[in-house]
Design an enzyme around this catalytic site. Structure first.
Site, PDB file in Angstrom:
ATOM      1  N   SER A  67      16.811 -21.515  24.020  1.00  0.00           N
ATOM      2  CA  SER A  67      16.331 -22.556  24.468  1.00  0.00           C
ATOM      3  C   SER A  67      16.905 -23.752  23.578  1.00  0.00           C
ATOM      4  CB  SER A  67      15.840 -22.610  25.074  1.00  0.00           C
ATOM      5  OG  SER A  67      14.320 -22.196  24.138  1.00  0.00           O
ATOM      6  N   LYS A 137       9.621 -24.985  21.246  1.00  0.00           N
ATOM      7  CA  LYS A 137      10.833 -26.763  21.604  1.00  0.00           C
ATOM      8  C   LYS A 137      10.819 -27.174  20.487  1.00  0.00           C
ATOM      9  CE  LYS A 137      11.051 -23.983  24.870  1.00  0.00           C
ATOM     10  NZ  LYS A 137      12.164 -23.618  25.494  1.00  0.00           N
TER      11      LYS A 137
END
Length: 283
Positions: A67, A137
């Site tokens: 990701s 993230k």
């Protein structure tokens, strides 16, 4: 006991003899403690230091998915700064952060079962934990920010479009589906992966409590360096796009404007009254 016996010094206390002789000039060195006897102490000290470092300074984390490509690749090991949050530092825009699952983000995903050695090494911080459900993230918006994106367009932060080409995965679009505008609550952050088409980030958890945002209290720390493999060693700085002028000014424009209006209102009323007096006198 005779007088001669009473006058005689005790055994071992004669000048140049007994215990004092061992410390005197010309005596041999004292016998050092065996290395094997000191080894457990050294190991214990090392473990305590490792545990303290893991708890208060830095901790290693393993990247479990794609990701965050190409910034981070699956299998990378990153070192996370856990010290600055202890001094009240809060996440900033552009930082890559590790945070605990806010609730429901990793629901249904399996985590590997480590063996005893792996558990021990994870406990003291020498190996990433395989049991903790943590995510990594990039922070896009912080408390007070407004963030949005139209399908195929750029992410807009406080009215400023972001040029994310420096860190987005090649060929990845800023957002494939529209979202926002979203006002991030104070004390929370909005996070997104660099590989936008392969990242279940804030965009996909807006139905959960918090509306897809993450509490600052859930943030473990900021990822500062890729430590392994050595061929990928690199620091993780904040991209320059988050330093562009206007991001903070856009946040404060509304309250400053309101304050300016409140301050200007008495002046406007005074000037209108003055003009009315002049108009009456002119008659």
């Amino acid at each position: 006991m005779t007088d001669d016996e009473q006058a005689r010094p005790p055994s071992g206390s004669e000048p140049g003899g007994g215990d004092d002789a061992a410390d005197g000039p010309g005596s041999g060195p004292k016998k050092q403690r065996s290395f094997w006897k000191e080894l457990p102490l050294l190991v214990g000290i090392a473990l305590v230091l490792a545990l303290l470092i893991k708890t208060f300074l830095v901790q290693a984390f393993s990247i479990p998915s794609e990701s965050m490509m190409n910034t981070l690749q699956k299998g990378d090991r990153v070192l996370v700064d856990k010290l600055t949050p202890w001094f009240g530092s809060e996440p900033e825009r552009g930082e890559v952060v590790v945070f605990h699952d806010p609730g429901g983000w990793l629901e249904g995903q399996r985590t590997p079962t480590p063996n005893v050695v792996q558990k021990f090494l994870s406990f003291i911080g020498l190996m990433p934990s395989a049991e903790e459900k943590d995510l990594i993230k990039r922070v896009i918006a912080v408390g007070g920010d407004t963030v949005s994106c139209k399908e195929g367009g750029k992410v807009v932060l406080n009215g400023k479009p972001l040029d994310e080409s420096a860190y987005l995965y090649p060929g990845s679009v800023p957002c494939q589906d529209s979202f926002g505008p979203i006002k991030v609550p104070e004390g929370r952050i909005w996070v997104m992966g660099d590989n936008r088409q392969n990242s279940l980030d804030s965009r996909f958890h807006q139905q959960l409590p918090g509306g897809g945002t993450v509490s600052n209290d859930e943030v473990v720390g900021r990822a500062v360096v890729i430590a392994w493999p050595v061929t990928r060693w690199a620091t993780l700085p904040i991209p320059e796009v988050f330093d562009q002028p206007g991001l903070d000014q856009a946040m404060t424009a509304a309250p400053v404007g309101a304050a300016g209006l409140a301050g200007a209102l008495p002046l406007v009323l005074w000037r209108r009254k003055k003009l009315a007096v002049r108009h009456t006198a002119a008659r």
